[in-house]
Design a protein around this motif. Structure first.
Motif, PDB file in Angstrom:
ATOM      1  N   THR A 375      26.603 -37.542  32.573  1.00 52.97           N
ATOM      2  CA  THR A 375      28.143 -36.835  32.054  1.00 52.97           C
ATOM      3  C   THR A 375      29.074 -36.950  32.893  1.00 52.97           C
ATOM      4  OG1 THR A 375      29.570 -35.368  31.184  1.00 52.97           O
ATOM      5  CG2 THR A 375      27.167 -33.989  32.430  1.00 52.97           C
ATOM      6  N   GLN A 514      23.773 -47.246  28.318  1.00 51.64           N
ATOM      7  CA  GLN A 514      23.605 -46.197  27.980  1.00 51.64           C
ATOM      8  C   GLN A 514      22.467 -45.100  28.227  1.00 51.64           C
ATOM      9  OE1 GLN A 514      26.600 -44.870  28.002  1.00 51.64           O
ATOM     10  NE2 GLN A 514      28.385 -46.234  26.033  1.00 51.64           N
ATOM     11  N   ARG A 518      22.938 -41.120  28.734  1.00 44.69           N
ATOM     12  CA  ARG A 518      22.228 -39.530  27.528  1.00 44.69           C
ATOM     13  C   ARG A 518      21.245 -39.624  27.897  1.00 44.69           C
ATOM     14  NH1 ARG A 518      26.274 -42.571  23.576  1.00 44.69           N
ATOM     15  NH2 ARG A 518      26.633 -44.623  23.297  1.00 44.69           N
ATOM     16  N   TYR A 569      27.129 -31.536  24.490  1.00 45.39           N
ATOM     17  CA  TYR A 569      26.080 -32.137  23.626  1.00 45.39           C
ATOM     18  C   TYR A 569      25.775 -31.137  23.155  1.00 45.39           C
ATOM     19  CZ  TYR A 569      26.138 -36.961  25.585  1.00 45.39           C
ATOM     20  OH  TYR A 569      25.637 -38.616  25.544  1.00 45.39           O
ATOM     21  N   LEU A 595      24.036 -37.632  18.065  1.00 43.85           N
ATOM     22  CA  LEU A 595      23.038 -39.227  19.842  1.00 43.85           C
ATOM     23  C   LEU A 595      22.571 -40.175  19.413  1.00 43.85           C
ATOM     24  CD1 LEU A 595      23.220 -39.337  22.866  1.00 43.85           C
ATOM     25  CD2 LEU A 595      21.689 -37.318  22.759  1.00 43.85           C
TER      26      LEU A 595
END
Length: 729
Positions: A375, A514, A518, A569, A595
């Motif tokens: 992040t 990504q 993630r 998250y 997600l």
């Protein structure tokens, strides 16, 4: 970074004689005159790119040196105060026109080099040299550094380091590395190992610090001298960085001291003197960096203990050795003070204040510890407060140092990666008055010998960093100018593979890339081996959840019972508990189901673009597309495993058999996805060393000594068995 420079106003003038514009059909085309200070090596490096671009566009080129009273075709170089060019900063440049001449203006050689490369890039993108848009570009950050570990006296040990010994002694490798650094606007090369000094000098008062012969020492001296010279010729400052407190094995044996954490008088004197000698013998070495953790604790290498060192003790040691050695040298160098486990901002400020060095000190802070590709929110650091943010490093605003964020990458070494919007968001969110740059690099991986890829028609590169070219281009160019458009990176793809457009490739790469971001945002981790995203591994616990001690592979139980890193998250447990209590999901929170949907969307984008690109592709482009497919199926795997985790934990709380059946069905789909990943990667990658040997102490880390995706198929199958049980055992 404050620097003591003489400032220049530099023009790079490219012109046609006026007769060219009036030439008639059949008249011989006149060459373009590129005039500049041909003795200035950084500018020469930039102009070489410009010359190639013009020639590729069908233009002949004439290089001319500056001479006194030169014509309008020459570079005009005048020593001017900075106030004469208030819109330009160091390493910045301006592209403009004066009648029929193209001018590239800068106040130092590195800026002129960047300006020439910018013009070259635009010409390669199809723009006529006479119609380049005028622009003024200044660096967003003054420190844009690569972190490269060295395989000798290495911090990590084992085959993953040793495989690079020969390549990292080869100056051809470093020339290619430095070329790409300059092209990508990196301006600091930081070289890291435990104890660099005994490989650089034969210490005057401690010759027993190494056992190199005169010939071997001369070879080392040639290596370092040429490496530092080549860096300077490309506008790059070389730093050496070590871990305190450490000496060479030869020194320890001769003087009867410990290799690590020995604070005796002889080690203190040696450290101080060898720092001074290295600075004096290598005039192009720009900086020295240290860390305060690791070897500054309360243990010896033989297992016995010493009195613990307080933050003040550590800073005192630093002040009496490294800083004293720097101040005793016959010239100034820059100082990098790492902020890690055992640092204290107040004690650090005291030492930096007392040092009173002429240049701004660098204070590097790990962003989200070893997993900066997660992040863009600063969720934890690596300091004395167990990962909690300590604003004492920047509040109050420091006057003589600035912070650089360390973006460690321990999450993908094999598959290609490139996500420009993540980097742009990171820079936008973490630019502050106390921040002047970033370091980018790994601890457990050296981008030198590419030992993962099979020797086949796909492989057209020599070194590992050349395969990961987009990773370096994105970080370097966006740290220099976050406004750099995607068109630049699309053009790089197009030029590399002879495509009409690189848009589809960049879209696919950005979507594929990504997945590790993630996972690292969802699966909260700390030091290196607590997460390896592309392998879906977590060999060591990060104290953020349950570990089953069965395998390094992240099982379904471990995924369920783990905290997140990103504050927006939600973990599987938290999400299921909220649902069980029929609470609404808080605004701004990303649930595991959302997600999963994002990951599935990414995967579909990648696979669609790959099918559009595959026909007629070259072998190397096929290799790139295979990496993208692997990421796509890893995204699908992660998506369905998240959904399975939600269903399985819901079943365990509610005993709703339908939820268990759903979990089993989803984990069966996961097995199909992993088989695809295994099939794709096995076609061009081989098993590679991962965890260093001495770290392997239990079952959870044993199977991670060497890595391949195929190796973990049994663990993927085990998840199905776990879901079929009535408990978490």
């Amino acid at each position: 970074m404050q620097r003591q420079y003489t400032f220049f106003w530099l023009f790079l003038l490219i012109s046609f004689p006026r007769s060219v514009f009036a030439q008639t059909k059949g008249e011989k085309k006149q060459p373009i005159v590129v005039a500049f200070d041909t003795t200035n090596k950084p500018i020469r490096f930039g102009v070489s790119h410009l010359e190639k671009a013009l020639q590729k566009a069908g233009q002949s080129v004439k290089i001319m040196p500056i001479s006194s009273g030169s014509s309008s075709d020459a570079i005009t170089l005048r020593i001017l105060p900075m106030k004469s060019e208030p819109s330009l900063r160091e390493e910045g440049y301006r592209i403009s026109y004066q009648t029929d001449r193209l001018l590239i203006t800068a106040i130092n050689a590195t800026g002129a080099m960047y300006g020439a490369m910018d013009a070259a890039e635009q010409i390669q993108m199809g723009k006529p040299w006479k119609k380049l848009p005028p622009k003024t570009v200044n660096p967003h950050f003054t420190v844009r550094a690569l972190k490269v570990n060295l395989p000798w006296s290495s911090y990590r040990t084992g085959p993953a380091m040793e495989v690079h010994n020969e390549v990292c002694r080869d100056l051809t490798y470093w020339q290619r590395m430095l070329d790409q650094m300059a092209e990508n606007r990196f301006n600091v090369l930081s070289l890291w190992n435990v104890h660099p000094f005994s490989f650089m000098v034969k210490p005057t008062n401690f010759p027993e610090a190494n056992n190199f012969s005169d010939k071997e020492m001369a070879d080392w001296k040639h290596f370092w001298t040429d490496l530092f010279r080549m860096a300077k010729e490309r506008g790059i400052e070389p730093y050496i960085v070590n871990w305190n407190i450490a000496v060479s094995p030869e020194f320890a044996k001769h003087y009867g001291v410990q290799e690590r954490n020995d604070t005796s008088a002889v080690v203190k004197r040696y450290t101080r003197e060898v720092v001074t000698q290295v600075i004096n013998e290598y005039p192009e070495l720009a900086g020295i960096g240290i860390t305060l953790a690791d070897w500054m604790s309360n243990f010896k290498t033989d297992g016995s203990t010493l009195p613990d060192m307080t933050p003040k003790d550590r800073e005192d040691w630093l002040e009496e050795t490294i800083v004293a050695g720097i101040k005793a040298a016959n010239r100034p160098v820059k100082f990098l003070h790492r902020s890690v486990l055992s640092a204290d901002p107040g004690e650090m400020r005291r030492v930096i204040d007392n040092a009173n060095l002429p240049d701004t000190t660098l204070v590097e802070i790990k962003f989200n510890w070893s997993h900066g590709h997660s992040t863009p929110v600063l969720a934890l650091t690596h300091d004395s407060h167990s990962g909690q943010r300590d604003d004492g490093y920047w509040n109050p605003l420091p006057r003589n140092y600035r912070v650089q964020w360390m973006i460690r990458n321990e999450d993908f070494f094999i598959l290609r990666w490139g996500q420009p919007d993540f980097i742009r968001r990171h820079i936008a969110q973490n630019t502050a008055p106390y921040v002047n740059g970033y370091f980018v690099g790994s601890e457990g991986y050296i981008p030198a010998k590419d030992y993962s890829h099979l020797d086949n028609a796909h492989r057209t590169w020599t070194y590992a960093f050349e395969k990961q070219w987009l990773f370096y281009q994105l970080w370097g160019r966006l740290l220099f100018d976050p406004k750099t458009p995607d068109a630049v990176f699309e053009a790089s793809f197009a030029n590399r593979y002879g495509l009409k457009s690189g848009k589809l490739l960049l879209e696919a790469t950005a979507a594929a890339s990504q997945m590790p971001l993630r996972l690292a945002s969802f699966y909260g981790s700390t030091w290196d081996y607590t997460l390896y995203s592309e392998g879906f591994l977590a060999p060591f616990t990060a104290s953020k959840g349950f570990q089953d001690n069965v395998s390094a592979f992240i099982s379904i139980n471990e995924l369920i019972d783990h905290q997140t890193l990103a504050p927006d998250y939600m973990s599987i447990k938290d999400y299921v508990n909220w649902n069980q209590e029929t609470k609404a999901i808080p605004n701004g929170k990303i649930s595991p189901i959302l997600l999963a949907d994002q990951l599935e969307t990414d995967s579909k984008t990648v696979l669609t673009r790959v099918e559009q690109l595959r026909p007629g592709s070259s072998p190397t482009l096929i290799c790139e597309l295979a990496d993208l497919e692997a990421w796509a199926y890893l995204s699908q795997y992660f998506a369905d495993k998240l959904r399975a985790g939600v269903a399985l934990h819901t079943y365990r709380l509610s005993q709703n058999k339908a939820q268990q059946q759903q979990a089993v069905a989803l984990l069966t789909k996961c097995l199909t996805h992993w088989r695809k990943v295994s099939e794709i990667t096995a076609s061009h990658y081989q098993e590679v060393p991962y965890i260093e040997g001495y770290r392997v102490k239990d079952k959870a880390s044993m199977d991670a000594r060497y890595f391949s995706w195929t190796k973990y198929l049994p663990q993927v199958e085990r998840d199905i068995q776990l879901a079929q049980k009535n408990n978490t055992d």
